[in-house]
Scaffold this motif. Structure first.
Motif, PDB file in Angstrom:
ATOM      1  N   VAL A 194      57.496  45.674  38.732  1.00 20.64           N
ATOM      2  CA  VAL A 194      57.966  44.482  39.581  1.00 20.64           C
ATOM      3  C   VAL A 194      57.341  43.312  38.963  1.00 20.64           C
ATOM      4  O   VAL A 194      57.712  42.172  39.704  1.00 20.64           O
ATOM      5  N   GLY A 195      56.622  43.379  38.071  1.00 19.07           N
ATOM      6  CA  GLY A 195      56.226  42.100  37.492  1.00 19.07           C
ATOM      7  C   GLY A 195      55.178  42.175  36.559  1.00 19.07           C
ATOM      8  O   GLY A 195      54.912  43.625  35.911  1.00 19.07           O
ATOM      9  N   PRO A 216      51.530  38.691  42.242  1.00 18.01           N
ATOM     10  CA  PRO A 216      52.831  39.099  42.703  1.00 18.01           C
ATOM     11  C   PRO A 216      52.630  40.050  43.822  1.00 18.01           C
ATOM     12  O   PRO A 216      51.528  40.644  43.932  1.00 18.01           O
ATOM     13  N   VAL A 217      53.611  40.205  44.757  1.00 18.99           N
ATOM     14  CA  VAL A 217      53.530  41.025  45.649  1.00 18.99           C
ATOM     15  C   VAL A 217      53.843  42.523  45.265  1.00 18.99           C
ATOM     16  O   VAL A 217      54.879  42.683  44.359  1.00 18.99           O
ATOM     17  N   GLY A 241      55.458  52.126  46.224  1.00 18.46           N
ATOM     18  CA  GLY A 241      56.258  52.494  45.525  1.00 18.46           C
ATOM     19  C   GLY A 241      56.708  51.809  44.086  1.00 18.46           C
ATOM     20  O   GLY A 241      57.148  51.847  43.181  1.00 18.46           O
ATOM     21  N   GLU A 242      55.535  50.466  44.146  1.00 18.53           N
ATOM     22  CA  GLU A 242      55.612  49.419  42.840  1.00 18.53           C
ATOM     23  C   GLU A 242      54.321  49.438  42.423  1.00 18.53           C
ATOM     24  O   GLU A 242      53.277  49.929  42.608  1.00 18.53           O
ATOM     25  N   PRO A 273      46.146  41.449  41.451  1.00 18.47           N
ATOM     26  CA  PRO A 273      47.055  41.199  42.344  1.00 18.47           C
ATOM     27  C   PRO A 273      46.279  41.700  43.817  1.00 18.47           C
ATOM     28  O   PRO A 273      45.995  42.855  43.935  1.00 18.47           O
ATOM     29  N   ALA A 274      46.584  41.062  44.781  1.00 23.17           N
ATOM     30  CA  ALA A 274      45.772  41.269  46.171  1.00 23.17           C
ATOM     31  C   ALA A 274      46.499  42.471  46.785  1.00 23.17           C
ATOM     32  O   ALA A 274      45.634  43.590  47.417  1.00 23.17           O
ATOM     33  N   ASP A 275      47.521  43.012  46.371  1.00 26.96           N
ATOM     34  CA  ASP A 275      48.083  44.215  47.065  1.00 26.96           C
ATOM     35  C   ASP A 275      47.423  45.500  46.205  1.00 26.96           C
ATOM     36  O   ASP A 275      47.768  46.649  46.721  1.00 26.96           O
TER      37      ASP A 275
END
Ligand SMILES: Nc1nc2c(c(=O)[nH]1)N[C@H]1C(S)=C(S)[C@@H](COP(=O)(O)OP(=O)(O)OC[C@H]3O[C@@H](n4cnc5c(N)ncnc54)[C@H](O)[C@@H]3O)O[C@H]1N2
Ligand code: MOO
Length: 402
Positions: A75-76, A86-87, A91-92, A103-105
């Motif tokens: 996704v990025g 990016p969020v 599944g990503e 990324p924080a996620d």
């Protein structure tokens, strides 16, 4: 005769650390750090990736293996220098490059080699490995915490020290001022380096020797001049130095300190000493208009030794450094003679054999203080006590290297 220690004490009395100044890190190489340096930042600033690969949620890929890869939607992308966060939903995954902020996620990075296709164009990406928790993530502050001591005061700033300072978020450093040294070689016999010599002349190697040694010790040579033996010539040159726009912190004279009928330094108001050392017996020191003045004996090896024993410690104190010089024990591989009643500083070459330091005289022509042609080989000096008359093969000697 007085001891080396007595002459050193005389020279160091009244010597004090020079003022501090703030310089850009780019100009700080070789300077002495004046105050403790603490990190201005947490470094690295952000958690970042140690690998090129995919930032993902580890829970998504538990159990992944080459036989059972887990497919994630791409996704990025974050490259090094990107401020993007990016969020990443379950599944990503996000393509991430080494040094890029994680990324924080995401809670793990899987290197590209650990994907089934090892191809940046693959989407979905098939993760073929279960990463350890926080795999390939360098946490923020992993290297340095804000406020942490990075460099202690009183160190000479090396390339590596400067890298640490910059890493600590610092752009300027408080350093000790460089000692400003003026050098005047005395003698009617002195000729320019490389000039053809007339009868009686010698090339002036001393002024360059002192200037270069001083620079090696962190000083700046603000003046290099020569003065002949005619009455008044040295006085005039000293005056010129004292009245120049940049006043030196010390003046080093070479030559003309002994008993000669024309020795010009002896006409200055300095204190003259016969120091129980060889070479370097005649020494002068004093202050003219408050500026410390060293008068070193003219023979080049005497200059080199006198600099080590008196000028180098003085420059160290001006820079807030410890003036003591470490010595090591070594074994003499060659015999040599040494004058009784004077501590000898014999230029030596050194070699370590099975961890033991072995030395021999740097000169194959004896220990004459005029042997400038042999000075280049010297890697240090053997220090032989005054009461010793000769060093034999296998004798233990004290050595100062460097
Ligand atoms: N009667 C005595 N004579 C000497 C004594 C003594 O006690 N009584 N001491 C000897 C010792 S030890 C030394 S060391 C020298 C020191 O002499 P000076 O400091 O007066 O130096 P000069 O005479 O000017 O020069 C000595 C020697 O070095 C050469 N020299 C001088 N300047 C340079 C230079 N810039 N670059 C290269 N070489 C230089 C000079 O030509 C002389 O050969 O005194 C002994 N005499
Ligand atoms: O002291 Mo002089 O330096 O022996 O030659």
């Amino acid at each position: 005769m007085i001891t080396v220690e007595a002459q050193l004490a005389r020279v160091l009395a009244g010597a004090a650390e020079l003022p501090h100044e703030t310089v850009p890190v780019d100009a700080a190489h070789g300077r002495v750090l004046a105050v403790d340096l603490r990190s201005a930042i947490d470094s690295p600033r952000d958690a970042n990736s140690a690998m090129d690969g995919y930032a993902l949620r580890r829970a998504d890929v538990l159990g992944a293996s080459p036989d059972a890869p887990v497919a994630l939607r791409v996704v990025g992308e974050v490259a090094a220098g990107s401020g993007h966060d990016p969020v990443i939903a379950p599944g990503e995954a996000v393509r991430i490059m080494t040094g890029a902020p994680v990324p924080a996620d995401a809670d793990a990075v899987v290197p590209i080699e650990r994907t089934a296709d090892a191809d940046w164009a693959a989407d979905p990406v098939r993760i073929a490995d279960e990463p350890a928790p926080a795999a390939h993530i360098r946490p923020a502050g992993d290297d340095l915490a804000a406020g942490e001591l990075v460099l202690p005061r009183g160190i000479r700033l090396t390339a590596r020290a400067l890298a640490s300072a910059v890493g600590a978020g610092v752009g300027e450093l408080e350093v000790v001022a460089r000692p400003r040294v003026a050098i005047i070689a005395t003698g009617d016999e002195l000729a320019e380096p490389g000039a053809p010599l007339a009868r009686g002349q010698v090339h002036d190697s001393n002024s360059l020797l002192v200037a270069a040694l001083a620079v090696e010790q962190g000083a700046v040579a603000v003046h290099r001049g020569r003065a002949g033996d005619a009455p008044g010539a040295l006085d005039a040159e000293v005056r010129r130095v004292l009245e120049a726009s940049v006043r030196p912190d010390l003046i080093v004279l070479t030559g003309g300190v002994s008993a000669g009928a024309h020795d010009p330094v002896t006409r200055l108001a300095l204190e003259f000493a016969k120091v129980a050392m060889q070479p370097g017996k005649p020494q002068a020191f004093g202050r003219i208009d408050g500026v410390p003045v060293f008068g070193l004996p003219g023979n080049p090896v005497s200059v080199a030794v006198s600099f080590e024993l008196f000028v180098r410690p003085f420059l160290a104190v001006l820079q807030g450094l410890d003036p003591t010089r470490p010595t090591e024990r070594a074994i003499a591989d060659e015999a040599w003679r040494t004058p009784v009643g004077r501590r000898q500083y014999q230029p030596i070459v050194a070699q370590r054999v099975d961890g033991v330091l072995h030395v021999r005289p740097a000169s194959d022509r004896g220990s004459g203080s005029h042997l400038v042609g042999r000075l280049a080989r010297a890697e240090g000096f053997a220090v032989v006590p005054a009461e010793v008359a000769a060093i034999g093969v296998g004798d233990e000697v004290e050595v100062m290297l460097g």
